[in-house]
Design an enzyme around this catalytic site. Structure first.
Site, short mmCIF file in Angstrom:
data_model
loop_
_atom_site.label_atom_id
_atom_site.label_comp_id
_atom_site.label_asym_id
_atom_site.label_seq_id
_atom_site.Cartn_x
_atom_site.Cartn_y
_atom_site.Cartn_z
N PHE A 193 4.06 -15.15 -18.52
CA PHE A 193 3.53 -14.90 -19.86
C PHE A 193 4.24 -13.66 -20.41
O PHE A 193 5.00 -13.01 -19.72
CB PHE A 193 2.02 -14.66 -19.83
N GLU A 327 5.11 -25.42 -8.17
CA GLU A 327 4.52 -24.59 -9.21
C GLU A 327 3.19 -23.99 -8.77
O GLU A 327 2.41 -23.49 -9.58
CB GLU A 327 4.33 -25.42 -10.49
#
Length: 374
Positions: A193, A327
């Site tokens: 992010f 992931e």
């Protein structure tokens, strides 16, 4: 001073100027060729590579007189792609041979694909790369090129989301050039992010400008959310997974029941992402997508923009699922009937807003979907 040959994306002048921090009139640029070489697309990437190719000729530009500061900026930008400088000889338009340097990929780092064309790349990926480069170069001196490289996929997702936002219609009630004034813009944090801050003023409803306020935003990108629904069986599928964000926020129940969801990759449509995630996370094939909404789920704090769907599927045919191990996804799924779903909504059992939104939409459209499936 250094003379460099550029064969790939940095032939795109806006990108070159952004990375160097120099305007076009301040650059000494000449069109040249490099014999016995060719430029190829890199497989599964949006940038090219150069390789030896006897008898062929690579087109490019020669930029003369680059400073040590320019070279440091290029090393940072190219270093993230694991490229290094090598001495070569290029041919000027009049036939003169001159020495220069060029960024070559580390041997074996990338796999060459089809021949690469600058004009095609600019049309398809130029704007995305330019926006991503703005974020990359903002962290020079704060984040190493090697660390920045790990963030490239997320940076491109954010760039694609920004371009998508810019493509949406303007608000006819407001003129952004007049009604918002940015005094300072700071990119504060980058990883999967990102966090950005602005000092800005906005026009108030009485016509005056607000005081300068500092505001921050968590930037993620765009995401697709799909609630798999089997209208024949009147059942939905939910997935549960650990959410670090809710744990960090102090939540004592950080394992969340949600619809299927995932970030949209550059070049991917929301519908494509929804179908891909349904297969990866739940092992279901979506036959048709019903649009629920597309919106910002938390516009006061997050720039994430989500596309919510109800996905028509056959929940008797589940193959795989569970997420992508690479992931760090670890999910379990549950199939429940519609009444059980709505009981959970009414009992405030669910903490995921997209799930509640999709469930309420389904309650309004369920009879239509069931009638169409009979």
């Amino acid at each position: 001073m250094v003379d460099l040959f550029f064969y790939g994306t940095l032939r795109y002048r806006p990108l070159l100027e952004l990375v160097l921090g120099r305007v076009g009139g301040d650059l000494d640029v000449t069109e040249v060729t490099l014999a016995d070489h060719a430029v190829f697309a890199v497989q599964d990437q949006i940038f090219p590579m150069i390789a030896t190719a006897p008898g062929q000729s690579a087109q490019g530009i020669l930029v003369r007189g680059l400073t040590a500061q320019n070279l440091a900026a290029l090393d940072y930008y190219e270093g993230g792609y694991d490229y290094a400088l090598r001495s070569i000889t290029v041919c000027l338009p009049g036939g003169e041979q001159v020495s220069a340097q060029v960024y070559f990929p580390t041997p074996g780092q990338w796999r060459p694909g089809a021949p690469w064309d600058l004009a095609t790349w600019v049309a398809q990926s130029g704007a995305l790369t330019l926006r991503a480069a703005e974020e990359v170069m903002a962290y020079r001196g704060r984040v190493s090129a090697r660390d920045m490289r790990r963030s490239f996929p997320a940076i491109r997702r954010r760039a694609a989301a920004w371009l998508a936002a810019q493509a949406r219609p303007e608000d006819p009630a407001h003129d952004l050039l007049r009604d918002v004034q940015v005094k300072a813009h700071k990119r504060a944090y980058v990883n999967f992010f990102a966090m950005e801050e602005m000092d800005l003023q906005f026009r108030r409803y009485d016509g005056s400008m607000s005081p300068v306020v500092n505001r921050g935003v968590a930037l993620v990108g765009r995401a697709s959310v799909v609630l798999p629904y089997d209208p024949l069986r009147d059942q939905v599928l939910l997935v549960e997974q650990f959410r670090a964000a809710t744990y960090i926020a102090g939540e004592k129940r950080p394992w969340m029941w949600e619809p299927v969801a995932g970030l949209i990759d550059p070049g991917e449509t929301p519908e494509q992402a929804a179908r891909r995630e349904a297969d990866e996370e739940a092992g279901v094939t979506i036959s048709r997508l019903e649009v629920v909404t597309h919106a910002y789920p938390s516009s006061g704090a997050s720039g994430e923009f989500i596309h919510i769907f109800v996905g028509i599927t056959d929940l008797s045919d589940i193959r795989g699922g569970g997420g992508v191990a690479g992931e760090n996804e670890d999910l379990r799924s549950e199939i429940l009937d519609f009444d059980h779903l709505m009981q959970g909504v009414d009992n405030h059992s669910y903490q995921d807003m997209p799930l509640v939104t999709a469930a309420l939409w389904l309650s309004r459209h369920r009879e239509r979907l069931r009638a169409a499936a009979r």
